[in-house]
Design a protein around this motif. Structure first.
Motif, PDB file in Angstrom:
ATOM      1  N   VAL A   1       0.807  -1.216   0.000  1.00  0.00           N
ATOM      2  CA  VAL A   1       0.000   0.000   0.000  1.00  0.00           C
ATOM      3  C   VAL A   1       0.846   1.274   0.000  1.00  0.00           C
ATOM      4  O   VAL A   1       0.438   2.296  -0.568  1.00  0.00           O
ATOM      5  N   ASP A   2       2.049   1.271   0.590  1.00  0.00           N
ATOM      6  CA  ASP A   2       2.871   2.475   0.644  1.00  0.00           C
ATOM      7  C   ASP A   2       4.120   2.345  -0.218  1.00  0.00           C
ATOM      8  O   ASP A   2       5.115   3.012   0.010  1.00  0.00           O
ATOM      9  N   SER A   3       4.087   1.487  -1.201  1.00  0.00           N
ATOM     10  CA  SER A   3       5.256   1.321  -2.066  1.00  0.00           C
ATOM     11  C   SER A   3       5.234   2.373  -3.176  1.00  0.00           C
ATOM     12  O   SER A   3       4.190   2.934  -3.500  1.00  0.00           O
ATOM     13  N   PRO A   4       6.390   2.648  -3.769  1.00  0.00           N
ATOM     14  CA  PRO A   4       6.450   3.680  -4.810  1.00  0.00           C
ATOM     15  C   PRO A   4       6.068   3.201  -6.194  1.00  0.00           C
ATOM     16  O   PRO A   4       5.865   4.015  -7.084  1.00  0.00           O
ATOM     17  N   GLY A   5       6.011   1.888  -6.406  1.00  0.00           N
ATOM     18  CA  GLY A   5       5.818   1.399  -7.768  1.00  0.00           C
ATOM     19  C   GLY A   5       7.060   1.635  -8.596  1.00  0.00           C
ATOM     20  O   GLY A   5       7.029   2.277  -9.641  1.00  0.00           O
ATOM     21  N   MET A   6       8.186   1.080  -8.123  1.00  0.00           N
ATOM     22  CA  MET A   6       9.483   1.268  -8.787  1.00  0.00           C
ATOM     23  C   MET A   6       9.703   0.084  -9.744  1.00  0.00           C
ATOM     24  O   MET A   6      10.065  -1.007  -9.318  1.00  0.00           O
ATOM     25  N   PHE A   7       9.463   0.324 -11.026  1.00  0.00           N
ATOM     26  CA  PHE A   7       9.533  -0.722 -12.028  1.00  0.00           C
ATOM     27  C   PHE A   7      10.843  -0.644 -12.805  1.00  0.00           C
ATOM     28  O   PHE A   7      11.495   0.391 -12.847  1.00  0.00           O
TER      29      PHE A   7
END
Length: 1018
Positions: free
Chosen positions: A373-379
């Motif tokens: 839920v608090d992740s940055p979405g670092m792809f």
């Protein structure tokens, strides 16, 4: 329907990285494009030219990021900040400015492209494209820099940009950076803007710290604009008659700019990029329990030094990076509204002469993005570009192309492999490879700052090889998804009304419509595979059907009662996409199963025709004898299966159990189907299967997006598998009673009464917990558990493969039952920590034991049952997938012939009223699944590698070290069907003993590949 996501509806088949990138699909690492080249792997291995590879491979370019002695070295790779604009789209123009103050012939500052072509009769000339990040700025000097000021900005503007995604921003710069005053989107002509703000002396900018700094930005995302014709307007923004008033308590300082005679007090500025944080580092720490890499790797960690004036970025929960630093998640030098995007590019590659049309890209990545839920979405991403020019400088003008995807997963080291033949221009002379990292989670709602040191990138390998025929590729979302009758129910009185549509999995409805609208046709990308080659006729989709004879009288489509056929593809204008379709009415009916493939042919000057087929492995095509005879991705089932009740002649019925495979082809199918076969259950008679194509995409093709409560009323039991997906499992969204989201459908189904659900998955509870109120309520109301924010592994003495013991007298499992919840190498699952609610109807059926086998030490549940007294429905759940149920060493006390998971499923089904007959049926259909394993692991000095051949055929079994170098070929010969084994004594092909460490064994047969890790310990 899967959880709503932004712009997963119309994904461009080829994205342009660093320029016009369409908003991509997110892929859990390991889910790849499907290509036609699988069957050519053996040939490719024998005649391969290494273009990028390790020292000693003969490659032009080193992909290890170190010199021959092992010291850190970029080896001419380059890197840059993609977010730093290099062009501007602001200019002075009279276009569409007549409605602003000044009337006809009025000039305004316009951000857009006047040369974009018309999209339709009602479109206006010009507009704006993707990935704009443009600013104009104002500096105004105050009278007394020791006094604060009140500043007013007023102007008139035409706003014409996509609602919710493309914005005009008004910002000012203060002591803490840029501050957003206002944001504007949608269509707002002649909008009067009036904003006032205050500054303190420390907020002033400029060389003498005495200036007010204002800026107007226009920012667009990667899709839905005038360039792709999904937003037709007059440009992002025209702004005019800007008045800036600075008041310090005395005479006002006023600036007025109408742009009639130039830019006045405004100027075109260059927005700051987030920053280029790329750096080579070695001896990096990680939290992969099975592997590590001490050599040089590419990182993007913000240590407060590499980008001056920015950072450092300090960890919150993931503090294993150097100094506790992580990748920047706060916009770096560009401020909190921006998102990191950094590219690393290889030197130019000279393509070898000759017939080398095939290409594969491989690289190692330490990945860590769990999309919590608090992740940055670092792809992370890949891209290639190529040219057929004789001048390598022309490569700069070519677009970077990829699979329209961004990738995530972990935490672990992972080897990515992409077939990119169709992304290369025919007759390639020069090429380049690009790897990148992109904080893109904000598009789908992940915009937190609980980031990681990952990704790390290393060991890039790019190869080329001869190939035959055209290149074909597709995505599971663009293939047919299992489906139910289009009327929204199963009508057993009027059988001819039960047509089932042959639709693609992808939802093509605009996201703002909040509806599920599957694409009608399947899509495959097809390109001629050789320089000078052209396609010979259209590609063809072949199909074979196992029809349900009950509906034969109603098959009135163009194919009648035919059980096989083909259809030509139709080229989508301006693309390499070919669409294929089958009749949506009076063709497919409940109980039908259809398998299909695609064939394309090319030729040079009408000669030397070569064909290719997709999928490359055609093993089992046309064989309907078992659930896994042919690749399930290219199999479509019409549900429910209708048949005549053998106990009641003339009465139609259907299987009462539905197995929902919400993990697709990533594993687990053989375990589920094998256990049911061992219980004597037959698919199509005792149970049906619903297969979600690419569930990681969360694209609305889950059960809730295809079935209604009326369809589901015909099933009494459901078996659900989410594997180790972290997102896109049973999910939330707008629900209606006829076709809606997954969790709403399940809730309504359970409320019908007497229904039973067995739900399993590594992260299913945590996904439900963070997916909104509806899914959270489902957890408490129907699953009966509370989720802990921490994975259970860290709460049970870091056990990766804990033994599970049933609670005494639980009423489902016999006393004494035990099994292993397997989360060790190389699966590396962590499992959710769940606690049963202390309410009526909730029973903890099983618990995790301590490392020494003691019970009662932990409050967490390894299996929970909720029995709803009002409806009589029952839900049994496991915080790990059913495929991860392994036998304990003492399982012989129960039954030495069958895996423990068979007995677990037998007990669950017995509670649901389904009686199985546990017996050894020679592993069918598990025997139909290609499998490989070794024991012991770790080992010293030898290990037994056992393989299960589904049918007789050629087997390649090789051992590689962690650098991907071949250590030893153990098998390269024809093998008979069945289980066999080979021993490895830790020697290489030269007979020398290898050192301790991690090794991989790769087994290939019939286009299937299995790779496993093993550890040699001396």
């Amino acid at each position: 329907m899967k959880r709503s996501t932004m712009f997963l509806c119309l994904i461009l088949s080829v994205a342009l990285v660093g320029s016009a990138l369409a908003t991509p699909t997110f892929y859990r690492s390991g889910t790849k494009e499907i290509t036609s080249e699988t069957a050519q792997a053996g040939k490719a291995a024998r005649d391969t030219v290494v273009l990028i590879g390790p020292w000693g491979s003969g490659a032009q370019i080193n992909g290890q990021f170190q010199d021959p002695t092992g010291l850190i070295a970029w080896n001419d790779w380059t890197h840059y900040d993609v977010t730093k604009p290099t062009v501007t789209h602001w200019h002075l123009s009279t276009m569409y400015a007549d409605n602003l103050p000044g009337g006809a012939g009025n000039t305004a500052a316009w951000c857009g492209d006047p040369d974009l072509p018309l999209c339709g009769e009602e479109d206006l000339i010009g507009g704006y494209g993707p990935d704009y990040n443009d600013m104009i700025e104002f500096f105004g000097t105050v009278g007394d820099k020791n006094l604060g000021a009140s500043v007013n900005f007023s102007a008139y503007a035409n706003i014409d940009s996509e609602t919710g995604y493309d914005y005009t921003y008004l910002k000012y710069q203060g002591s803490a950076g840029w501050v957003l005053l206002a944001a504007f989107d949608n269509y707002q002509p002649n909008l009067a803007i009036d904003q006032t703000f205050s500054l303190e002396p420390q907020d002033y900018q400029g060389p003498d710290s005495d200036q007010v700094h204002l800026a107007v930005y226009f920012v667009s995302d990667g899709a839905t604009d005038d360039e792709d014709c999904r937003w037709q307007g007059s440009g992002g923004v025209q702004i005019d008659d800007i008045t800036v008033t600075i008041n310090q308590g005395g005479a006002d300082i006023v600036s007025f700019t109408d742009f009639e005679s130039g830019w006045g007090d405004w100027a075109i500025g260059t927005p700051d990029g987030v920053g280029d944080f790329s750096k080579l580092r070695n001896y990096l720490t990680d939290i992969d329990p099975c592997n590590t890499n001490n050599s040089s790797q590419v990182t993007f960690i913000d240590d407060g030094v590499i980008v001056p004036g920015v950072g450092p970025s300090i960890c919150q929960d993931w503090c294993y990076g150097p100094g506790g630093y992580i990748v920047n998640t706060t916009g770096g030098a560009a401020g909190p509204d921006e998102h990191l995007h950094i590219a690393v590019e290889s030197p130019v590659i000279t393509w070898p002469e000759g017939a080398y049309e095939g290409a594969r890209l491989r690289f190692d990545v330490y990945r860590h993005e769990d999309l919590s839920v608090d992740s940055p979405g670092m792809f992370y991403l890949f891209a290639v570009r190529s040219t057929d020019s004789t001048d390598p400088a022309d490569l700069e003008a070519e677009d970077w192309v990829d699979r329209s995807g961004v990738y995530y997963g972990g935490p672990d080291y992972f080897r990515e492999l992409f077939t990119v033949s169709d992304l290369m221009v025919p007759g390639t002379t020069y090429a380049q490879v690009q790897l990148s990292v992109w904080e893109l989670g904000y598009i789908w709602g992940w915009d937190g700052n609980d980031g990681y040191p990952a990704p790390y990138l290393d060991n890039v390998r790019f190869i080329t090889y001869p190939k035959s025929g055209p290149s074909m590729s597709t995505d599971e979302l663009d293939l047919a998804n299992d489906n139910f009758p289009a009327i929204g129910e199963l009508d057993l009185e009027n059988l001819g009304l039960n047509s089932v549509r042959f639709d693609m999995a992808r939802n093509i409805a605009p996201s703002e419509d909040l509806r599920n609208d599957p694409g009608d046709s399947l899509i495959v990308q097809v390109t001629a595979g050789r320089a000078g080659a052209e396609l010979v006729g259209p590609p063809v989709m072949n199909w074979v059907m196992d029809p349900n004879p009950i509906f034969d009288a109603f098959r009135t489509s163009e194919f009648g009662t035919a059980t096989s056929g083909s259809v030509d593809g139709v080229l989508v204008e301006g693309t390499t996409d070919w669409s294929f379709d089958l009749p949506d009415e009076n063709f497919l009916f409940p109980g039908d199963v259809i398998q299909y493939n695609f064939v394309a042919t090319d030729a040079i000057d009408g000669m030397d025709e070569q064909s290719s087929i997709l999928p490359g492995d055609q093993s089992g095509y046309g064989d309907f004898s078992g659930p896994l005879t042919y690749w399930s991705t290219f199999t479509m089932r019409a549900l429910p299966t209708v048949y005549e009740d053998p106990l009641n002649p003339g009465v139609l019925t259907n299987p009462k159990t539905l197995f929902w495979n919400d993990f697709a082809n990533r594993g687990g199918e053989a375990e589920w189907h094998g256990a049911m076969a061992n219980l004597g259950l037959v698919m199509g008679e005792d149970y049906d299967t619903y297969y979600t194509n690419r569930p990681d995409a969360a694209d609305g093709n889950g059960l809730g997006g295809r079935a209604t409560r009326f369809h589901m009323s015909h099933y009494d039991n459901m078996l659900y598998s989410a594997g180790d997906l972290t997102v896109g499992t049973i999910s939330n969204g707008d629900y209606n009673a006829d076709a809606g989201n997954d969790v709403g459908l399940l809730r309504d189904w359970l409320l019908q009464g007497g229904k039973n659900l067995f739900m399993t998955g590594d992260n299913i509870v945590s996904d439900l917990y963070q997916s909104g109120s509806e899914t959270t309520n489902f957890l408490s109301d129907w699953v009966g558990v509370v989720a802990n924010a921490t994975a259970v592994r860290t709460l049970i003495n870091s056990q990766a493969t804990p033994v599970v013991a049933v609670t005494t007298g639980n009423g489902v499992f016999p006393d004494g039952y035990q099994w292993v919840a397997y989360g060790g190498c190389d699966i590396i699952n962590t499992f959710d920590a769940v606690t049963p609610l202390n309410i009526t109807g909730v029973t903890r059926l099983a618990e995790f034991t301590t490392p020494v086998g003691s019970t009662g030490a932990y409050p967490y549940s390894a299996c929970t049952m909720y029995e709803d007294g009002a409806s009589g429905s029952c839900v049994i759940s496991m915080p790990y997938d059913f495929m991860d149920v392994y036998s304990t060493p003492d399982a012989a006390k129960i039954n030495a012939q069958l895996p423990m998971r068979v007995h677990v499923l037998e007990a669950v089904l017995a509670r649901f009223g389904v009686e199985g007959d546990a017996e050894d049926v020679s592993g069918v259909p598990e025997a139909q699944a290609f499998a490989v394993k070794n024991y012991p692991n770790p080992f010293n000095p030898t290990t037994r590698i056992e393989y299960n051949m589904p049918k007789a055929g050629h087997l390649s079994l090789k051992v590689f070290n962690v650098r991907g170098e071949l250590v030893k070929t153990l098998v390269d010969a024809h093998q008979e069907a069945g289980i066999n084994h080979v021993m490895w004594d830790g020697s290489n092909d030269h007979g020398s003993k290898v050192s301790s460490g991690i090794y991989f064994y790769e087994a290939r047969t019939g286009g299937q590949v299995k790779v496993q890790k093993m550890a040699l310990v001396k």
